[in-house]
Design an enzyme around this catalytic site. Structure first.
Site, PDB file in Angstrom:
ATOM      1  N   ASP A  26      -8.498   0.297  -4.434  1.00  0.00           N
ATOM      2  CA  ASP A  26      -8.255  -0.437  -3.190  1.00  0.00           C
ATOM      3  C   ASP A  26      -8.764   0.348  -1.995  1.00  0.00           C
ATOM      4  O   ASP A  26      -8.193   1.368  -1.615  1.00  0.00           O
ATOM      5  CB  ASP A  26      -6.752  -0.691  -3.019  1.00  0.00           C
ATOM      6  N   ASP A 174      -3.329  -9.088  -8.272  1.00  0.00           N
ATOM      7  CA  ASP A 174      -3.107  -7.767  -7.683  1.00  0.00           C
ATOM      8  C   ASP A 174      -1.902  -7.824  -6.750  1.00  0.00           C
ATOM      9  O   ASP A 174      -1.887  -8.586  -5.789  1.00  0.00           O
ATOM     10  CB  ASP A 174      -4.396  -7.403  -6.905  1.00  0.00           C
TER      11      ASP A 174
HETATM   12 ZN    ZN Z   1      -6.594  -4.353  -5.148  1.00  0.00          ZN
END
Ligand code: ZN
Length: 215
Positions: A26, A174
């Protein structure tokens, strides 16, 4: 990897290599999301020891500027937010298709991401141009958030549309994914489950991954 131990990154890379299917990274820029995570030096370091594919999730503005650099890390998958490309810059032009095409031209699987407040139908015009879609089941920007249950209906709606069109688009999820909701997510039509804190903060991370698989 947002929940990894960055002082002992090798250990967590080894854990993913041994037990998981891919590395989900991320990248936050402090502008698209109100937080900053890590950038290319960390991704390159992970790539140097990874034996599983890298999946780079860009939570950034103007993602088209960084797709080529992501390609240089050797990442197999890259995704960016529809919110960041569909009305880009002062002109407000839609740069989604060109950014997806750029990622594919560099040999990566291209993914489009939406936050929980974006209707899932907004992804429909791009389904022919993506390899996967990423449904955020929390708001992008921080690890350790609680799963939003409405995500299940969103995944099912998307799965039905992909099936109806005969496409092979994969659905990735996610945010707040844990062994307690993994079965429901798979049943709704999710193909790829991203887990952070529920694995890395578990007493037995390898067992947590096995539980996510429903084994
Ligand atoms: Zn992610």
């Amino acid at each position: 990897m947002l929940s990894a131990d960055f002082l002992h990154l090798s250990q967590d890379v080894a854990l993913v290599n041994a037990h998981a299917d891919l590395f989900h990274l991320d990248v936050m820029d402090g502008t698209f999301v109100p937080n900053i995570s890590f950038g290319f030096p960390v991704i390159d370091a992970i790539a140097s020891e990874a034996t599983k594919p890298l999946d780079v999730h860009l939570m950034i503005v103007e993602p088209w500027k960084y797709i080529e650099r992501v390609g240089k890390t050797g990442a197999a998958m890259v995704s960016f937010h529809l919110e960041a490309t569909r009305s880009a810059g002062l002109s407000g032009e839609d740069r989604t298709s060109e950014t997806l095409a750029l990622a594919r031209s560099l040999g990566m699987q291209a993914g489009l991401v939406i936050n929980p407040d974006v209707p899932v139908e907004d992804l429909f015009p791009y389904l022919e141009e993506v390899d996967f879609v990423l449904i955020m089941s929390v708001f992008a920007g921080f690890g350790g958030q609680k799963f939003i249950p409405e995500s299940l209906d969103r995944i099912a709606t998307l799965r039905e549309e992909i099936r109806r069109r005969g496409l092979s688009v994969q659905i990735e999820v996610d945010g707040g994914v844990s062994p307690s909701n993994a079965a429901a997510l798979r049943e709704a039509g999710a193909d790829i489950l991203v887990a952070g804190s529920s694995v890395f903060k578990a007493a037995d991370p390898a067992a947590a991954i096995t539980a996510l698989r429903g084994l």
